[in-house]
Design an enzyme around this catalytic site. Structure first.
Site, short mmCIF file in Angstrom:
data_model
loop_
_atom_site.label_atom_id
_atom_site.label_comp_id
_atom_site.label_asym_id
_atom_site.label_seq_id
_atom_site.Cartn_x
_atom_site.Cartn_y
_atom_site.Cartn_z
N HIS A 105 36.51 41.90 34.55
CA HIS A 105 36.68 40.31 35.02
C HIS A 105 36.63 40.51 36.47
CE1 HIS A 105 40.92 41.10 35.04
NE2 HIS A 105 41.33 40.15 35.97
N ASP A 135 37.65 44.80 28.53
CA ASP A 135 38.13 45.03 30.59
C ASP A 135 38.17 46.21 31.50
OD1 ASP A 135 37.53 42.31 32.52
OD2 ASP A 135 39.85 42.96 32.40
N SER A 208 44.94 42.86 39.87
CA SER A 208 43.85 43.49 38.92
C SER A 208 43.22 44.13 39.35
CB SER A 208 43.20 42.04 38.64
OG SER A 208 42.52 41.65 37.05
#
Length: 465
Positions: A105, A135, A208
């Site tokens: 993402h 992911d 992230s």
């Protein structure tokens, strides 16, 4: 007071010193920014809003740039024209020749990916491949003798162990936070193929895709999601285990895609009442609510109502354990399933298939029918016509035409639902259903298999005396 003063230095001495770990590992952690041409139509004040996940009061969020302000639209620009959006995330170098791991993402839909190294130099990255189901994304930059991280194994982590994260929260490069492992093997909504590491390491937008280290300086996970009601850190963060990430990385490097094992079943959790109705001592396993036609499970003899207890001697404690256990199996391999069927344990051998692409999974669809029959559950049911049976690929079952006051209404049954099993018995007609319903015992957990809009599930209920 004297005791407290004496005890404090001893307690402080037990706290870990992260300085050497950070000095050795931080150079291999990178900042990732992306550029994407997006339409300005529909944006409010130049900010990109992340909608809450429908039906989930606690929000599990992919937590980087989506909650950050995006560049504001220049004055005088017409709506509908193109503008450039930037995002920030983290990653880490796993090979001296420039392979980098991050989250899918972080780089999703990017037109350009820029990697900034610890010395502030910037390199343009090529996307090797992505795997949205876990992911994970693999990038490649051109370089030689680049700093790399040491890779470890999440399976060796212990709950309560210290861990550390390095990333770029809100764009602040190489920020370091620490905490402990709160739990292992966590299953999150819509993430069936990752047994997450849960920590209390402070993670914020921009972390992230960054690494999670153990005290030996080994990367044991990729920081991926947080639990939040506010949009910021609330003490629960989740990382993808390194074993999962490396398996994905190796497959992406070799073929650009990821193959996963697949059984072709729809499963549900086994609660206390279902465990009692299926003859289990305690709630455990994954209840098979649906077996897809021509799928691996159907070919291997798995049946609706089976409770899968283990795969190749790996116990299935929660139903959510099943997808990542099966997903880790290479397609074509034969596995051994231990199931509970009709109150006794049975061993099956099933050849695992390849997980279809999203949207290609086999499915069922239901419809209504005509004839009717009444019963003590407070519903009017009817036989399925041959055309309806063919359309939803069923040999039997009855369709609910009307729900009256009674137990059925209380457990949420609706007109149009198709009932295929009642009290662990197959329903082949409205007549059979009425007979079984009439003989149902009172004050005992009973199960019913219901097909609604192509999805099957078991529900439990009790009839009063």
């Amino acid at each position: 007071m004297a005791f407290m003063l004496l005890a404090m230095p001893a307690a402080q001495a037990q706290l870990p010193d992260f300085t050497t770990l950070v000095e050795e590992s931080a150079p291999a952690v990178v900042n990732i920014s992306t550029r994407q041409n997006v339409s300005s139509k529909g944006s409010a004040g130049g900010f990109h809003q992340l909608p809450e996940l429908e039906g989930l009061p606690p929000i599990f969020r992919e937590f980087f740039e989506r909650s950050l302000p995006m560049p504001r639209e220049p004055q005088g620009r017409n709506r509908g024209q193109q503008r450039e959006a930037q995002s920030l995330g983290s990653g880490f170098i796993i090979s001296e020749d420039g392979y980098i791991l991050t989250n899918n993402h972080v780089i999703a839909d990017a037109d350009e990916i820029i990697v900034r190294l610890a010395d502030r130099s910037e390199l343009q990255a090529k996307l090797v491949g992505t795997d949205p189901r876990t992911d994970v994304a693999l990038l490649k930059v051109e370089g030689k003798n680049l700093p790399t991280v040491k890779l470890g194994k999440a399976k060796d982590l212990k709950v309560g162990e210290w861990v550390l994260a390095i990333g770029s929260p809100f764009g602040f490069d190489h920020s370091v936070t620490s905490g402990i492992v709160s739990a292992k093997g966590r299953n999150l909504p819509n993430d069936n193929y990752v047994p997450f590491i849960q920590t209390d390491v402070a993670i914020n937008p921009g972390n992230s895709g960054g690494p999670l280290f153990n005290l030996d300086g080994e990367v044991v996970g990729i920081n991926s999601q947080i639990f939040t009601r506010s949009g910021g850190f609330m003490g629960l963060s989740f990382a993808i285990p390194m074993e999962v990430a490396l398996d994905v990385s190796d497959q992406l490097k070799a073929s650009g895609k990821v193959d996963r094992g697949w059984l072709g079943v729809v499963i549900q959790e086994v609660n206390k009442d279902l465990a009692e109705s299926f003859g289990l001592d305690k709630p455990a396993g994954a209840l098979v609510a649906q077996v897809l036609e021509k799928g691996p499970a159907a070919k291997g003899g798995l049946q609706v109502g089976d409770v899968i207890l283990s795969i190749d001697d790996h116990p299935v404690i929660m139903s959510a354990d099943l997808p990542h256990l099966v997903g880790a199996v290479k397609p074509g391999k034969t596995i051994k399933l231990q199931v509970m069927r009709d109150g006794s344990r049975k061993t099956l051998k099933v050849k695992v298939g390849a997980l279809p692409n999203e949207g290609e999974e086999m499915s069922l669809a239901g419809d209504k029918s005509s004839a009717s029959a009444s019963n003590r559950l407070g519903i009017v049911v009817g036989d399925l016509t041959p055309e309806q049976k063919k359309a939803i690929d069923l040999q039997g079952g009855v369709v609910i035409q009307e729900v009256q006051d009674g137990p059925a209404a209380m457990i949420g049954l609706r007109a149009g639902d198709v009932i295929t099993h009642l009290n662990n018995q197959v329903i082949d007609s409205a007549k059979t259903f009425a007979k079984i319903a009439q003989e149902l015992p009172s004050d005992k957990s009973l199960s019913m298999r219901v097909l609604r809009q192509g999805r099957a599930s078991f529900i439990t209920f009790k009839l009063a005396k």
